[in-house]
Design an enzyme around this catalytic site. Structure first.
Site, short mmCIF file in Angstrom:
data_model
loop_
_atom_site.label_atom_id
_atom_site.label_comp_id
_atom_site.label_asym_id
_atom_site.label_seq_id
_atom_site.Cartn_x
_atom_site.Cartn_y
_atom_site.Cartn_z
N GLY A 79 0.91 -0.79 -0.25
CA GLY A 79 0.14 -0.43 0.21
C GLY A 79 0.92 1.36 -0.28
CG ASN A 120 15.61 3.18 -8.74
OD1 ASN A 120 16.05 1.94 -8.94
ND2 ASN A 120 15.34 3.96 -9.14
CB SER A 135 10.31 5.91 -2.82
OG SER A 135 12.24 5.44 -3.68
CE LYS A 183 13.07 3.15 -11.51
NZ LYS A 183 11.64 2.16 -11.12
#
Length: 303
Positions: free
Chosen positions: A14, A187, A247, A183
């Site tokens: 979530g 990152n 993030s 990726k």
């Protein structure tokens, strides 16, 4: 029971990407979002998911659960790498599902080989997403979700199941290693620096001193991966998600554990194997861990 859940989709996790996927995919299919916490599941079940994009709010009614039944035929696993082990252990006790893993870094690849009996697909998410509350996510930058074949898993079924249209834009690739290394390089250039400098992605290009660090990280990470990816790739992601707070930055600000081990940690391990010197990556690995350690003790930063 199997027929009931055939071609339905479950989202495990979530966080920002889990909320974004669940909200958009629920427009035209049956979706269940699985959360770790009961209060988050209940909040979403009662009020739906709120997606903020382009100055507009879109509410999506969706089923949410803190259970671990994972009955759907297709599952997106969006939890962070350090939360993967119990999910994988659960899935090992089942079989016959399509499992799409969207994690930063590459530390989870060995674990995916344990999932015999499933069709496994590692992937990457190029969208900028920021979790605002347990039920609200801001879509800061559109990108592409790449889903890759792994251990001879066929992409054909997924191509029929998942939409190619905006705003999610799924793309299907055969070479998982190429996609994940691409990726990982992006990152590595963005996440640790934004966490350290406490800034949005775009500032890494706009601030000349930050950009020098950006270029050095790219150089070191490229050497480790022996890659031919152009730095323009990482720059393009920065521009497309200029207003996004990575993030890793969001985790550092919330005093949560970051995925630094999955990104710089993985690169450092590979650098040691190749006897490569990567001083900035070593510094970033230590610095980001130090930031979150300080945060846990309530120590204020100078920024």
């Amino acid at each position: 029971m199997a027929d009931k859940w055939m071609n339905s989709i479950g989202i495990i996790g979530g966080g920002a990407m889990g909320l974004l996927l669940a909200g958009y995919l629920s427009e035209d299919r049956k979706v269940t979002l699985y959360t770790r916490r009961k209060d988050q599941a209940e909040l979403i079940q009662q009020n739906g998911i709120s997606i903020l994009s382009g100055g507009e709010e879109h509410i999506r009614e969706i089923k949410a659960s803190d259970g671990k039944q994972y009955e759907e035929d297709t599952l997106f696993i969006t939890v962070k790498q350090f939360h993967l082990d119990p999910v994988i252990q659960n899935l090992k006790e089942r079989e016959g599902k399509k499992l799409i893993f969207l994690q930063n870094g590459m530390g989870h690849i060995e674990k995916l080989q344990e999932l015999s009996g499933h069709a496994v697909y590692p992937g990457t998410a190029g969208h900028g997403a920021q979790k605002l509350t347990d039920r609200a996510v801001r879509h800061n930058g559109q990108g592409v979700i790449k889903i890759c074949s792994f251990a001879e898993s066929s992409l054909e079924e997924l191509q029929h199941l998942l939409p190619a249209r905006s705003p999610l834009q799924f793309q299907f690739e055969q070479d998982w290693k190429h996609v994940l290394e691409e990726k990982l390089l992006v990152n590595a250039c963005i996440n640790p620096l934004t966490a350290l400098f406490r800034t949005e992605n775009g500032m890494l290009l706009d601030n000349p001193f930050f950009y020098e660090a950006f270029k050095t990280v790219y150089k070191e990470a490229s050497a480790v991966l022996d890659s031919k990816f152009d730095i323009a790739l990482a720059e393009e992601v920065c521009r497309n998600t200029a207003q996004n707070r990575s993030s890793m930055l969001q985790d550092a600000e919330k005093r949560n554990k970051t995925e630094i081990d999955a990104i710089t940690g993985y690169l450092l391990k590979e650098a040691r194997k190749k006897h490569l010197s990567v001083p900035l990556l070593e510094f970033l690995d230590t610095a980001v861990k130090g930031l979150t350690e300080n945060d846990k003790h309530g120590i204020k930063h100078f920024l």
